[in-house]
Design an enzyme around this catalytic site. Structure first.
Site, PDB file in Angstrom:
ATOM      1  N   ARG A  27      54.570  36.105  44.070  1.00  0.00           N
ATOM      2  CA  ARG A  27      54.070  36.088  42.691  1.00  0.00           C
ATOM      3  C   ARG A  27      54.207  37.473  42.053  1.00  0.00           C
ATOM      4  O   ARG A  27      53.395  37.891  41.244  1.00  0.00           O
ATOM      5  CB  ARG A  27      52.627  35.590  42.621  1.00  0.00           C
ATOM      6  CG  ARG A  27      52.444  34.139  43.055  1.00  0.00           C
ATOM      7  CD  ARG A  27      51.125  33.566  42.583  1.00  0.00           C
ATOM      8  NE  ARG A  27      49.983  34.326  43.085  1.00  0.00           N
ATOM      9  CZ  ARG A  27      48.732  34.165  42.674  1.00  0.00           C
ATOM     10  NH1 ARG A  27      48.458  33.272  41.736  1.00  0.00           N
ATOM     11  NH2 ARG A  27      47.760  34.888  43.205  1.00  0.00           N
ATOM     12  N   LEU A  67      48.423  43.674  48.483  1.00  0.00           N
ATOM     13  CA  LEU A  67      47.352  44.157  49.355  1.00  0.00           C
ATOM     14  C   LEU A  67      47.789  44.287  50.811  1.00  0.00           C
ATOM     15  O   LEU A  67      47.112  44.952  51.596  1.00  0.00           O
ATOM     16  CB  LEU A  67      46.139  43.232  49.246  1.00  0.00           C
ATOM     17  CG  LEU A  67      45.474  43.197  47.860  1.00  0.00           C
ATOM     18  CD1 LEU A  67      44.323  42.204  47.857  1.00  0.00           C
ATOM     19  CD2 LEU A  67      45.000  44.579  47.451  1.00  0.00           C
ATOM     20  N   GLY A 110      46.624  44.771  39.304  1.00  0.00           N
ATOM     21  CA  GLY A 110      47.640  45.753  38.960  1.00  0.00           C
ATOM     22  C   GLY A 110      48.663  45.241  37.970  1.00  0.00           C
ATOM     23  O   GLY A 110      49.226  46.009  37.192  1.00  0.00           O
ATOM     24  N   GLU A 113      47.165  45.861  34.731  1.00  0.00           N
ATOM     25  CA  GLU A 113      47.209  47.300  34.454  1.00  0.00           C
ATOM     26  C   GLU A 113      48.589  47.710  33.934  1.00  0.00           C
ATOM     27  O   GLU A 113      48.702  48.553  33.032  1.00  0.00           O
ATOM     28  CB  GLU A 113      46.845  48.081  35.714  1.00  0.00           C
ATOM     29  CG  GLU A 113      45.370  47.972  36.074  1.00  0.00           C
ATOM     30  CD  GLU A 113      45.009  48.682  37.360  1.00  0.00           C
ATOM     31  OE1 GLU A 113      44.088  49.512  37.332  1.00  0.00           O
ATOM     32  OE2 GLU A 113      45.648  48.390  38.409  1.00  0.00           O
ATOM     33  N   GLU A 133      39.458  42.617  41.628  1.00  0.00           N
ATOM     34  CA  GLU A 133      39.170  43.651  42.624  1.00  0.00           C
ATOM     35  C   GLU A 133      37.753  43.561  43.184  1.00  0.00           C
ATOM     36  O   GLU A 133      37.526  43.847  44.365  1.00  0.00           O
ATOM     37  CB  GLU A 133      39.406  45.045  42.007  1.00  0.00           C
ATOM     38  CG  GLU A 133      40.868  45.452  41.914  1.00  0.00           C
ATOM     39  CD  GLU A 133      41.600  44.826  40.744  1.00  0.00           C
ATOM     40  OE1 GLU A 133      42.785  45.119  40.568  1.00  0.00           O
ATOM     41  OE2 GLU A 133      40.976  44.036  39.993  1.00  0.00           O
ATOM     42  N   ARG A 136      37.609  41.580  46.131  1.00  0.00           N
ATOM     43  CA  ARG A 136      38.435  42.075  47.235  1.00  0.00           C
ATOM     44  C   ARG A 136      37.779  43.275  47.928  1.00  0.00           C
ATOM     45  O   ARG A 136      38.325  43.812  48.885  1.00  0.00           O
ATOM     46  CB  ARG A 136      39.821  42.502  46.722  1.00  0.00           C
ATOM     47  CG  ARG A 136      40.577  41.441  45.945  1.00  0.00           C
ATOM     48  CD  ARG A 136      41.120  40.347  46.823  1.00  0.00           C
ATOM     49  NE  ARG A 136      41.981  39.459  46.069  1.00  0.00           N
ATOM     50  CZ  ARG A 136      41.577  38.337  45.485  1.00  0.00           C
ATOM     51  NH1 ARG A 136      40.301  37.970  45.582  1.00  0.00           N
ATOM     52  NH2 ARG A 136      42.413  37.584  44.796  1.00  0.00           N
ATOM     53  N   GLY A 141      42.698  51.046  40.585  1.00  0.00           N
ATOM     54  CA  GLY A 141      43.277  52.375  40.765  1.00  0.00           C
ATOM     55  C   GLY A 141      44.543  52.602  39.979  1.00  0.00           C
ATOM     56  O   GLY A 141      45.208  53.619  40.139  1.00  0.00           O
TER      57      GLY A 141
END
Length: 257
Positions: A27, A67, A110, A113, A133, A136, A141
């Site tokens: 994905r 991850l 991300g 982001e 997040e 998780r 970040g």
């Protein structure tokens, strides 16, 4: 021009570059190789490119950070990894070239982001915006606390991270996560339509818009107004300004070189 496919497929046709995340079985989760591919392209954008379209292969923009690469890292390594993302996202936002995100499927973590660093965002029906997040056991970040919070506000970002809530394409458009809603399967076509329109702008003005507005938003009001005056002064000199004013007076479309 076509570059050999990798994690980031790059195609340049005339004034428009199309970058496509190319990890469909994941994905389009973003690994370190993807970030380096973005750094390579945005660090040396090919001459003649006036607009960049960013999309994802296989039905998803990006499900976020891969991850599998992050399970065991020491604090300093995580800090360096995050700061590297920040540097690359700054290249995306401030290369001086407008970037249009054509979003569908997962736009999460991300991936969101990255989208937040783009200047224009188009979403198809079925697009899912999420910041997972909190579920998780990790903190963002890649710049969400600055760029995403600037779009939807710190309060709503807090809620997204605490609850893992998913926003639809329609909800995302109302919040500003997307600027345009395209019909099903039409996100990329809309992105290229907008890219063709933006490519006709003065390159100088596109550059000033990208470099100035986001920075002015972080200044005091008086400093921001001064910076605005400087950008206005720069914009009204040179060949582009002359062509734009002549075209207006002659009631025709300008032709910026």
């Amino acid at each position: 021009m076509t570059v050999e496919k990798s994690v980031l497929d790059v195609r340049v046709e005339g004034a428009i570059a199309h970058l496509q995340f190319n990890r469909p079985t994941k994905r389009n989760a973003v690994n370190d190789q993807t970030i380096e591919a973005l750094r390579s392209f945005f660090g040396t954008v090919p001459n003649g490119v006036r607009v960049i379209v960013l999309s994802g292969a296989g039905g998803h923009f990006s499900a976020g950070l891969d991850l599998s690469e992050q399970v065991r890292r020491e604090p300093q390594a995580v800090m360096r990894h995050s700061r590297n993302w920040h540097a690359v996202m700054s290249l995306v936002q401030f290369s001086g070239i407008p970037v249009i995100a054509a979003m569908n499927g997962a736009v999460m973590g991300g991936g969101l982001e990255i989208a937040a660093a783009c200047h224009v965002r188009v979403a198809e029906p079925g697009t899912m915006f999420r910041m997972p997040e909190g579920q998780r056991g990790i903190f963002v970040g890649g710049g969400a606390t600055v760029r995403l919070a600037a779009i939807i506000g710190a309060d709503r970002l807090t809620e997204m991270m605490l609850t893992g809530r998913t926003y639809s394409a329609e909800e995302g458009e109302r919040l500003g996560l997307a600027h345009y809603l395209a019909p099903a399967g039409g996100g990329l076509a809309k992105a290229f339509e907008l890219a063709g329109q933006i490519a006709q702008n003065s390159g100088t003005i596109n550059y000033l818009i990208i470099q100035s507005i986001a920075r002015i938003a972080n200044m005091s009001a008086e400093d921001g107004l001064y910076a605005e005056s400087l950008a206005a002064a720069l914009s009204q000199t040179g060949a582009d300004a002359e062509e734009g004013l002549r075209a207006f007076l002659e009631k025709r479309k300008p032709n910026f070189g």
